[in-house]
Scaffold this active site. Sequence first.
Site, PDB file in Angstrom:
ATOM      1  N   CYS A   4      21.359  12.766  30.389  1.00 17.97           N
ATOM      2  CA  CYS A   4      21.796  13.109  31.738  1.00 17.97           C
ATOM      3  C   CYS A   4      21.594  11.911  32.672  1.00 17.97           C
ATOM      4  O   CYS A   4      20.471  11.424  32.813  1.00 17.97           O
ATOM      5  CB  CYS A   4      21.013  14.310  32.260  1.00 17.97           C
ATOM      6  SG  CYS A   4      21.291  14.659  34.009  1.00 17.97           S
ATOM      7  N   LYS A  31      19.314  26.921  28.403  1.00 18.10           N
ATOM      8  CA  LYS A  31      18.061  26.638  29.100  1.00 18.10           C
ATOM      9  C   LYS A  31      17.038  27.751  28.859  1.00 18.10           C
ATOM     10  O   LYS A  31      17.372  28.931  28.949  1.00 18.10           O
ATOM     11  CB  LYS A  31      18.323  26.480  30.594  1.00 18.10           C
ATOM     12  CG  LYS A  31      19.268  25.329  30.929  1.00 18.10           C
ATOM     13  CD  LYS A  31      19.738  25.381  32.361  1.00 18.10           C
ATOM     14  CE  LYS A  31      20.828  24.348  32.627  1.00 18.10           C
ATOM     15  NZ  LYS A  31      21.436  24.466  33.953  1.00 18.10           N
ATOM     16  N   VAL A  44      18.451  19.828  36.099  1.00 16.62           N
ATOM     17  CA  VAL A  44      17.554  18.716  35.792  1.00 16.62           C
ATOM     18  C   VAL A  44      18.022  17.523  36.601  1.00 16.62           C
ATOM     19  O   VAL A  44      19.202  17.453  36.968  1.00 16.62           O
ATOM     20  CB  VAL A  44      17.548  18.380  34.283  1.00 16.62           C
ATOM     21  CG1 VAL A  44      17.052  19.546  33.469  1.00 16.62           C
ATOM     22  CG2 VAL A  44      18.925  17.929  33.795  1.00 16.62           C
ATOM     23  N   GLU A  57      16.021  17.656  42.191  1.00 17.27           N
ATOM     24  CA  GLU A  57      17.050  16.762  42.735  1.00 17.27           C
ATOM     25  C   GLU A  57      16.625  15.299  42.559  1.00 17.27           C
ATOM     26  O   GLU A  57      15.588  14.870  43.067  1.00 17.27           O
ATOM     27  CB  GLU A  57      17.373  17.049  44.202  1.00 17.27           C
ATOM     28  CG  GLU A  57      17.943  18.434  44.449  1.00 17.27           C
ATOM     29  CD  GLU A  57      19.318  18.644  43.820  1.00 17.27           C
ATOM     30  OE1 GLU A  57      20.001  17.656  43.506  1.00 17.27           O
ATOM     31  OE2 GLU A  57      19.703  19.810  43.631  1.00 17.27           O
ATOM     32  N   SER A  58      17.445  14.551  41.841  1.00 19.99           N
ATOM     33  CA  SER A  58      17.064  13.203  41.416  1.00 19.99           C
ATOM     34  C   SER A  58      16.694  12.260  42.559  1.00 19.99           C
ATOM     35  O   SER A  58      15.691  11.550  42.475  1.00 19.99           O
ATOM     36  CB  SER A  58      18.185  12.582  40.565  1.00 19.99           C
ATOM     37  OG  SER A  58      19.374  12.434  41.318  1.00 19.99           O
TER      38      SER A  58
END
Length: 214
Positions: A4, A31, A44, A57-58
Amino acid sequence: MRFCPYAQRTRLVLQAKGIRHEEVNINLKNKPEWFFKKNPIGKVPLIENSQGQLICESVIICEYLDEAYPGKKLLPNDPYERACQKMILESFSKVPSLLLNFMKGQNKEDFPGFKEEVKKEFSKLEEVLTNKKTTFFGGNSVSMIDYFIWPWFERLESLELNDCVTQTPKLKLWVAAMRKDPAVEALYTDAKSQQHFYTLYFQNSSPEACDYGL
């Protein structure tokens, strides 16, 4: 999760700052129930710190890691420079969805004008580097914005899109410079492995996709 690009942002920051951590890979098509209890949205990346606090949240995760942990600072101290990095990220915002739709497509002929659209978006980044007169988007060394956008450039080879940077020489030099970054080198996934994952995940919907290569 290993494949990802959003999770890769977080992994790059963890690596660059030398933060000890444990990774748990999630099968995004199946999941586990415990994951939804930690993050009802089910997205993710997600991190849990030593106090049991959860952050998702990246971009939010990466900024938290930079502020909460010692080591190399990836975000600029100057408020204006921080704002500039956010503007660069905004100008990049169309690229992830463009490439994701392309990854999902089984017949690449169904994407007329796709490369030209990608090149148009890349030209915006070329302009930024031209105006800054620096190797990286935040200056003369790798910073947060570089890690935010790198994961999609790592995937260009596996998508047979390397020619999309041929007309943007400064962006091409940036790609070459990023490949030499220690964090990028440590987490690099070769094109063949990524292509195999795309086939398993997007075309065959195989449950083995998330564990590919382990």
